[in-house]
Design a protein around this motif. Structure first.
Motif, PDB file in Angstrom:
ATOM      1  N   LEU A  30       0.880  -1.158   0.000  1.00  0.00           N
ATOM      2  CA  LEU A  30       0.000   0.000   0.000  1.00  0.00           C
ATOM      3  C   LEU A  30       0.922   1.213   0.000  1.00  0.00           C
ATOM      4  O   LEU A  30       1.765   1.355   0.887  1.00  0.00           O
ATOM      5  CB  LEU A  30      -0.898   0.016   1.238  1.00  0.00           C
ATOM      6  CG  LEU A  30      -1.817   1.223   1.376  1.00  0.00           C
ATOM      7  CD1 LEU A  30      -2.962   1.130   0.373  1.00  0.00           C
ATOM      8  CD2 LEU A  30      -2.371   1.312   2.790  1.00  0.00           C
ATOM      9  N   PHE A  31       0.801   2.053  -1.019  1.00  0.00           N
ATOM     10  CA  PHE A  31       1.680   3.212  -1.157  1.00  0.00           C
ATOM     11  C   PHE A  31       0.982   4.498  -0.741  1.00  0.00           C
ATOM     12  O   PHE A  31      -0.231   4.645  -0.939  1.00  0.00           O
ATOM     13  CB  PHE A  31       2.132   3.364  -2.619  1.00  0.00           C
ATOM     14  CG  PHE A  31       3.157   2.364  -3.028  1.00  0.00           C
ATOM     15  CD1 PHE A  31       4.502   2.628  -2.858  1.00  0.00           C
ATOM     16  CD2 PHE A  31       2.780   1.158  -3.568  1.00  0.00           C
ATOM     17  CE1 PHE A  31       5.456   1.705  -3.220  1.00  0.00           C
ATOM     18  CE2 PHE A  31       3.721   0.220  -3.946  1.00  0.00           C
ATOM     19  CZ  PHE A  31       5.064   0.492  -3.767  1.00  0.00           C
ATOM     20  N   ASP A  32       1.746   5.433  -0.197  1.00  0.00           N
ATOM     21  CA  ASP A  32       1.249   6.784   0.035  1.00  0.00           C
ATOM     22  C   ASP A  32       1.203   7.482  -1.315  1.00  0.00           C
ATOM     23  O   ASP A  32       2.100   7.297  -2.148  1.00  0.00           O
ATOM     24  CB  ASP A  32       2.179   7.567   0.971  1.00  0.00           C
ATOM     25  CG  ASP A  32       2.105   7.062   2.400  1.00  0.00           C
ATOM     26  OD1 ASP A  32       0.999   6.693   2.839  1.00  0.00           O
ATOM     27  OD2 ASP A  32       3.145   7.048   3.077  1.00  0.00           O
ATOM     28  N   SER A  33       0.173   8.286  -1.541  1.00  0.00           N
ATOM     29  CA  SER A  33       0.068   8.975  -2.826  1.00  0.00           C
ATOM     30  C   SER A  33       1.223   9.960  -3.004  1.00  0.00           C
ATOM     31  O   SER A  33       1.685  10.173  -4.121  1.00  0.00           O
ATOM     32  CB  SER A  33      -1.268   9.694  -2.955  1.00  0.00           C
ATOM     33  OG  SER A  33      -1.396  10.697  -1.968  1.00  0.00           O
ATOM     34  N   ARG A  34       1.678  10.536  -1.893  1.00  0.00           N
ATOM     35  CA  ARG A  34       2.839  11.435  -1.921  1.00  0.00           C
ATOM     36  C   ARG A  34       3.857  10.942  -0.922  1.00  0.00           C
ATOM     37  O   ARG A  34       3.533  10.647   0.217  1.00  0.00           O
ATOM     38  CB  ARG A  34       2.443  12.852  -1.497  1.00  0.00           C
ATOM     39  CG  ARG A  34       1.819  13.667  -2.546  1.00  0.00           C
ATOM     40  CD  ARG A  34       1.685  15.117  -2.077  1.00  0.00           C
ATOM     41  NE  ARG A  34       0.983  15.885  -3.072  1.00  0.00           N
ATOM     42  CZ  ARG A  34      -0.020  16.703  -2.817  1.00  0.00           C
ATOM     43  NH1 ARG A  34      -0.434  16.872  -1.583  1.00  0.00           N
ATOM     44  NH2 ARG A  34      -0.605  17.352  -3.790  1.00  0.00           N
ATOM     45  N   SER A  35       5.090  10.876  -1.375  1.00  0.00           N
ATOM     46  CA  SER A  35       6.200  10.557  -0.483  1.00  0.00           C
ATOM     47  C   SER A  35       7.283  11.591  -0.752  1.00  0.00           C
ATOM     48  O   SER A  35       7.185  12.355  -1.716  1.00  0.00           O
ATOM     49  CB  SER A  35       6.705   9.136  -0.746  1.00  0.00           C
ATOM     50  OG  SER A  35       7.380   9.058  -1.980  1.00  0.00           O
ATOM     51  N   ARG A  66      -2.771   5.308  -0.458  1.00  0.00           N
ATOM     52  CA  ARG A  66      -3.268   6.058   0.696  1.00  0.00           C
ATOM     53  C   ARG A  66      -3.078   7.536   0.431  1.00  0.00           C
ATOM     54  O   ARG A  66      -2.029   7.962  -0.039  1.00  0.00           O
ATOM     55  CB  ARG A  66      -2.482   5.629   1.936  1.00  0.00           C
ATOM     56  CG  ARG A  66      -2.957   6.257   3.212  1.00  0.00           C
ATOM     57  CD  ARG A  66      -2.254   5.648   4.388  1.00  0.00           C
ATOM     58  NE  ARG A  66      -0.889   6.148   4.490  1.00  0.00           N
ATOM     59  CZ  ARG A  66      -0.174   6.104   5.610  1.00  0.00           C
ATOM     60  NH1 ARG A  66      -0.670   5.566   6.697  1.00  0.00           N
ATOM     61  NH2 ARG A  66       1.048   6.579   5.629  1.00  0.00           N
ATOM     62  N   VAL A  67      -4.103   8.338   0.730  1.00  0.00           N
ATOM     63  CA  VAL A  67      -4.032   9.778   0.506  1.00  0.00           C
ATOM     64  C   VAL A  67      -4.361  10.503   1.801  1.00  0.00           C
ATOM     65  O   VAL A  67      -5.270  10.115   2.523  1.00  0.00           O
ATOM     66  CB  VAL A  67      -4.965  10.231  -0.643  1.00  0.00           C
ATOM     67  CG1 VAL A  67      -6.406   9.934  -0.339  1.00  0.00           C
ATOM     68  CG2 VAL A  67      -4.781  11.708  -0.950  1.00  0.00           C
ATOM     69  N   ASP A  68      -3.603  11.534   2.091  1.00  0.00           N
ATOM     70  CA  ASP A  68      -3.842  12.380   3.254  1.00  0.00           C
ATOM     71  C   ASP A  68      -4.372  13.715   2.744  1.00  0.00           C
ATOM     72  O   ASP A  68      -3.697  14.408   1.989  1.00  0.00           O
ATOM     73  CB  ASP A  68      -2.540  12.586   4.027  1.00  0.00           C
ATOM     74  CG  ASP A  68      -2.719  13.408   5.287  1.00  0.00           C
ATOM     75  OD1 ASP A  68      -3.858  13.816   5.595  1.00  0.00           O
ATOM     76  OD2 ASP A  68      -1.705  13.647   5.967  1.00  0.00           O
ATOM     77  N   LEU A  84     -11.058  17.516  -3.255  1.00  0.00           N
ATOM     78  CA  LEU A  84     -11.735  16.606  -4.177  1.00  0.00           C
ATOM     79  C   LEU A  84     -10.923  16.372  -5.444  1.00  0.00           C
ATOM     80  O   LEU A  84     -10.905  15.266  -5.992  1.00  0.00           O
ATOM     81  CB  LEU A  84     -13.133  17.115  -4.514  1.00  0.00           C
ATOM     82  CG  LEU A  84     -14.151  17.050  -3.376  1.00  0.00           C
ATOM     83  CD1 LEU A  84     -15.463  17.710  -3.792  1.00  0.00           C
ATOM     84  CD2 LEU A  84     -14.375  15.620  -2.929  1.00  0.00           C
ATOM     85  N   ALA A  85     -10.242  17.407  -5.915  1.00  0.00           N
ATOM     86  CA  ALA A  85      -9.385  17.245  -7.093  1.00  0.00           C
ATOM     87  C   ALA A  85      -8.235  16.285  -6.794  1.00  0.00           C
ATOM     88  O   ALA A  85      -7.898  15.421  -7.619  1.00  0.00           O
ATOM     89  CB  ALA A  85      -8.844  18.589  -7.549  1.00  0.00           C
ATOM     90  N   ARG A  86      -7.655  16.417  -5.600  1.00  0.00           N
ATOM     91  CA  ARG A  86      -6.571  15.514  -5.196  1.00  0.00           C
ATOM     92  C   ARG A  86      -7.102  14.086  -5.074  1.00  0.00           C
ATOM     93  O   ARG A  86      -6.483  13.134  -5.536  1.00  0.00           O
ATOM     94  CB  ARG A  86      -5.955  15.980  -3.880  1.00  0.00           C
ATOM     95  CG  ARG A  86      -4.873  15.085  -3.335  1.00  0.00           C
ATOM     96  CD  ARG A  86      -3.634  15.119  -4.203  1.00  0.00           C
ATOM     97  NE  ARG A  86      -2.659  14.144  -3.747  1.00  0.00           N
ATOM     98  CZ  ARG A  86      -1.585  13.844  -4.405  1.00  0.00           C
ATOM     99  NH1 ARG A  86      -1.310  14.449  -5.542  1.00  0.00           N
ATOM    100  NH2 ARG A  86      -0.750  12.943  -3.954  1.00  0.00           N
ATOM    101  N   LEU A  87      -8.258  13.959  -4.458  1.00  0.00           N
ATOM    102  CA  LEU A  87      -8.859  12.641  -4.292  1.00  0.00           C
ATOM    103  C   LEU A  87      -9.174  12.008  -5.644  1.00  0.00           C
ATOM    104  O   LEU A  87      -8.923  10.815  -5.856  1.00  0.00           O
ATOM    105  CB  LEU A  87     -10.119  12.745  -3.441  1.00  0.00           C
ATOM    106  CG  LEU A  87     -10.793  11.447  -3.053  1.00  0.00           C
ATOM    107  CD1 LEU A  87      -9.831  10.488  -2.377  1.00  0.00           C
ATOM    108  CD2 LEU A  87     -11.974  11.737  -2.149  1.00  0.00           C
ATOM    109  N   ASP A  88      -9.680  12.787  -6.586  1.00  0.00           N
ATOM    110  CA  ASP A  88      -9.963  12.281  -7.931  1.00  0.00           C
ATOM    111  C   ASP A  88      -8.681  11.788  -8.604  1.00  0.00           C
ATOM    112  O   ASP A  88      -8.669  10.722  -9.216  1.00  0.00           O
ATOM    113  CB  ASP A  88     -10.622  13.378  -8.768  1.00  0.00           C
ATOM    114  CG  ASP A  88     -11.020  12.882 -10.142  1.00  0.00           C
ATOM    115  OD1 ASP A  88     -11.760  11.871 -10.224  1.00  0.00           O
ATOM    116  OD2 ASP A  88     -10.585  13.500 -11.131  1.00  0.00           O
TER     117      ASP A  88
END
Length: 104
Positions: A30-35, A66-68, A84-88
């Protein structure tokens, strides 16, 4: 039984996390969307294909991303359009990478 791990628990560098996961015996990550070294949502289609290839070459699958959304999340204080744009973007990259879970 299959075991997966959170990539950031193994390393902040995705390549190193992938190598460590395989050597430990995990089958998915499971990766973080940003690292610190990579923003998955910013990868081009070619970059996404290469990332999937890197995982498959180590016999690993991507469980999800995973997104924060920050401290405000989707609350009244938040910039909801930006969240919402980030989540999309993260939902799209999860699907493109073959993940089945987006963890918010």
């Amino acid at each position: 039984m299959r075991f997966s791990a959170l990539a950031s628990n193994l390393s902040t560098d995705p390549r190193e996390a992938i190598a460590r996961a395989r050597s430990i015996g995990f089958e998915g990550l499971l990766f973080d969307s940003r690292s610190p070294s990579l923003d998955l949502a910013e990868l081009s289609q070619t970059g996404r294909r290469e990332f999937r290839h890197l995982l498959s070459s180590h016999h690993l699958t991507i469980v999800g991303v995973r997104v924060d959304l920050g401290a405000s999340g989707l609350s009244a204080k938040a910039d909801v359009d930006r969240a919402l744009a980030r989540l999309d973007a993260v939902l799209n990259v999860t699907a493109d990478l073959g993940g089945t879970v987006t963890c918010i």
